[in-house]
Scaffold this active site. Sequence first.
Site, mmCIF file in Angstrom:
data_model
loop_
_atom_site.group_PDB
_atom_site.id
_atom_site.type_symbol
_atom_site.label_atom_id
_atom_site.label_comp_id
_atom_site.label_asym_id
_atom_site.label_seq_id
_atom_site.Cartn_x
_atom_site.Cartn_y
_atom_site.Cartn_z
ATOM 1 C CE LYS A 242 -3.613 -2.042 3.078
ATOM 2 N NZ LYS A 242 -4.652 -2.011 2.137
ATOM 3 N NE ARG A 316 -10.916 -10.365 -1.155
ATOM 4 C CZ ARG A 316 -11.788 -9.361 -1.757
ATOM 5 N NH1 ARG A 316 -12.160 -9.770 -2.926
ATOM 6 N NH2 ARG A 316 -11.575 -8.093 -1.536
#
Length: 462
Positions: A242, A316
């Site tokens: 990021k 996830r």
Amino acid sequence: MAPYQFIERPTPFNSKGGSTLPIFAVTPAHIETGTIDPIALDWAKKAGYKAESGSLLLIPTEEGHLGGALFGLGTNPSEQPYITGKLARTLPAGDWHIETAPLTANRLSLGFGLGSYRFDRYKSEKSSAPTLMIPRDADGADIKRQLAGVFLARDLINTPTNDMGPNELEAAFRGLAAHYKAEINVVSGDDLRQNFPLVHTVGRASADAPRLLELRWGKKGHRKITLVGKGVCFDTGGLDIKPASSMLLMKKDMGGAANVMGLALMIMDAKLKVDLRVIIPVVENSISANAFRPGDIYRSRKGLTVQIDNTDAEGRLILADALAYADEDAPDLLIDMATLTGAARVALGPDLPPFFTDDVELAQDLTEASLETDDPLWRLPLYGGYEKDIRAKFADITNAPAGGMAGAITAALFLKRFVSNTTSWAHFDIYGWAPSERPHSPGGGEAQAIRALYHHIRQSVR
């Protein structure tokens, strides 16, 4: 600074009765019609007080001492049911009671309690705070129970990762389990490889080993409730790193775990007749020589293979193994909570978490619980037309569909692949953070949906 341990916070309430100072919670109509205490009314008129929403006016005695306060509710108090939270941050320190208020006793007390939260663990100077007497017709025990759950979630999220990594989150989880005499099981490090391969894959690059935490409480034969929470203690994004600005709030990426723990506290403290199971996969998505890579393919606990198209879609992955494990027991209700997608925030903003379920009756019950508790929720669809987007070229499914469209829905559809035995499942894509101050929150780490879920579960087992 010592790591966070599960503790009960001091209550923001008092029980001093007549020795407390009065608060007159009023609307503009009360001022206009003169239907409040004459001394308070006289002072309000002299001060030009308009009873605007959240406004506070201190009232002196004839001797010049503090004698009470007027608190404005605005023209429509129902629009801000927890407006009394502002009192906890604007009243002078001392012991208070509400003399009059066109709000229910539970609402005004819970609002004050929610607004009283302070995260001052790292402050050198700590200021004193006001306390409020809970009205006799309020359910004081349940209000304190809900506050304890909310404050636990807020504390865990607000604590920075240097004091809330996988080891410390496990310690808090163990503390919660010990407090309510729950059974606990932990699988960590290389022991995850065989049964929880995706949890191991995501967390293996961290100096703190990945792990799966499991708590069991209650009685066999009661309604089986299973809660699953995403516990990414910090998310660098992995090799798909990021930018710096996107990492600033990544201590909150374990917000799903924090909220699940807060909900579990409420359930256990209320001694609800349930067979409770809590499962939290805990990792730190770090970068090192053994970090998982874009293009890798891994087999999940369920047997489905997952193609890694972005290492920043790690939540996830760990939820997939945890949900598959939870689903093997076919609980009566399976809830998962995760700070999962930016798409959910684009769609609904930070204060309105979406939930996904195919269970129409559950969706209706959750919506009603949301309205009854003023704990906002909004249902989004598990639209089957987007199933094609989670298919992968070289594996069964991808963790990061191309195109960036409907990201919250495709993430939910990904998770759905790992729930096949449970008929009543709901996925909550929460933000876990309040960007700005609100009456019932000073901003920062936030509990979302757990008061509504607690209300629904409590109603369902009566």
